[in-house]
Design a protein around this motif. Structure first.
Motif, PDB file in Angstrom:
ATOM      1  N   UNK A   1      -4.121  -0.094  12.918  1.00 53.44           N
ATOM      2  CA  UNK A   1      -3.952  -1.411  11.973  1.00 53.44           C
ATOM      3  C   UNK A   1      -4.412  -1.353  10.054  1.00 53.44           C
ATOM      4  N   UNK A   2      -5.157  -1.027  10.070  1.00 57.50           N
ATOM      5  CA  UNK A   2      -6.491  -0.561   8.774  1.00 57.50           C
ATOM      6  C   UNK A   2      -5.277   0.444   7.824  1.00 57.50           C
ATOM      7  N   UNK A   3      -4.547   1.680   8.526  1.00 56.76           N
ATOM      8  CA  UNK A   3      -3.501   2.243   7.627  1.00 56.76           C
ATOM      9  C   UNK A   3      -2.523   1.392   7.494  1.00 56.76           C
ATOM     10  N   UNK A   4      -1.865   0.054   8.389  1.00 52.80           N
ATOM     11  CA  UNK A   4      -0.812  -0.322   8.603  1.00 52.80           C
ATOM     12  C   UNK A   4      -0.755  -1.239   7.084  1.00 52.80           C
ATOM     13  N   UNK A   5      -3.101  -1.983   6.777  1.00 50.61           N
ATOM     14  CA  UNK A   5      -3.032  -2.622   5.545  1.00 50.61           C
ATOM     15  C   UNK A   5      -2.694  -2.177   3.997  1.00 50.61           C
ATOM     16  N   UNK A   6      -3.327  -0.232   3.919  1.00 44.30           N
ATOM     17  CA  UNK A   6      -3.697   0.625   3.093  1.00 44.30           C
ATOM     18  C   UNK A   6      -2.470   0.664   2.968  1.00 44.30           C
TER      19      UNK A   6
ATOM     20  N   UNK B   1      -1.010  -2.430   0.986  1.00 42.50           N
ATOM     21  CA  UNK B   1      -1.480  -2.070  -0.702  1.00 42.50           C
ATOM     22  C   UNK B   1      -1.033  -1.135  -1.008  1.00 42.50           C
ATOM     23  N   UNK B   2      -1.024  -0.119  -0.605  1.00 38.06           N
ATOM     24  CA  UNK B   2      -0.061   0.759  -1.423  1.00 38.06           C
ATOM     25  C   UNK B   2       1.213   0.484  -2.231  1.00 38.06           C
ATOM     26  N   UNK B   3       1.714   0.198  -0.931  1.00 34.60           N
ATOM     27  CA  UNK B   3       2.997  -0.212  -2.252  1.00 34.60           C
ATOM     28  C   UNK B   3       3.157  -1.562  -3.062  1.00 34.60           C
ATOM     29  N   UNK B   4       2.325  -2.633  -2.336  1.00 35.20           N
ATOM     30  CA  UNK B   4       2.165  -3.264  -4.112  1.00 35.20           C
ATOM     31  C   UNK B   4       2.292  -2.845  -5.013  1.00 35.20           C
ATOM     32  N   UNK B   5       0.600  -1.344  -4.461  1.00 34.77           N
ATOM     33  CA  UNK B   5       0.295  -0.702  -6.097  1.00 34.77           C
ATOM     34  C   UNK B   5       2.157  -0.859  -6.990  1.00 34.77           C
ATOM     35  N   UNK B   6       2.336   0.078  -6.277  1.00 34.94           N
ATOM     36  CA  UNK B   6       3.494   0.389  -6.793  1.00 34.94           C
ATOM     37  C   UNK B   6       4.731  -0.237  -7.151  1.00 34.94           C
ATOM     38  N   UNK B   7       4.692  -1.304  -6.264  1.00 36.17           N
ATOM     39  CA  UNK B   7       5.637  -2.453  -6.695  1.00 36.17           C
ATOM     40  C   UNK B   7       5.038  -3.274  -8.303  1.00 36.17           C
ATOM     41  N   UNK B   8       3.724  -3.406  -8.760  1.00 32.88           N
ATOM     42  CA  UNK B   8       3.409  -3.490  -9.932  1.00 32.88           C
ATOM     43  C   UNK B   8       3.230  -2.749 -10.530  1.00 32.88           C
ATOM     44  N   UNK B   9       3.089  -1.628 -10.893  1.00 31.99           N
ATOM     45  CA  UNK B   9       2.912  -0.206 -11.428  1.00 31.99           C
ATOM     46  C   UNK B   9       4.852  -0.349 -12.249  1.00 31.99           C
TER      47      UNK B   9
END
Length: 93
Positions: free
Chosen positions: A40-45, A48-56
């Motif tokens: 579950x920690x890997x899924x949440x990580x 968050x990586x996907x959200x950072x990519x979208x923001x970039x």
């Protein structure tokens, strides 16, 4: 609706019972066992990586849009028309 009726309906749904007994992994049909926490920690990580990519990507697109707007709104310099027609400006020969 009465509270007891809502509770009775919730208990009659198999997914609700599975969730109460075994957690979210049981509802999805996953048997992660002791690896449930790290999974579950890997899924949440990853989320968050996907959200950072979208923001970039959106930041880059915003910079491009602002640059395009500035370039399109800049007035173009008009050329001053010459007094003589083009044929008269050509050298004789």
């Amino acid at each position: 609706m009465e509270a007891w009726l809502v509770a009775l309906c919730a208990r009659s749904i198999p997914l609700v019972r599975a969730g109460e007994a075994g957690g979210l992994g049981a509802v999805a049909g996953l048997d992660l066992g002791a690896a449930a926490g790290p999974a579950l920690a890997a899924v949440s990580g990853a989320f968050l990586d996907g959200m950072r990519l979208c923001l970039g990507v959106s930041a880059v697109l915003l910079v491009i849009a602002v640059a395009a707007a500035v370039l399109l709104r800049r007035p173009r310099r008009s050329r001053e028309p010459s007094a003589a027609p083009a044929a008269e400006r050509l050298p004789a020969g």
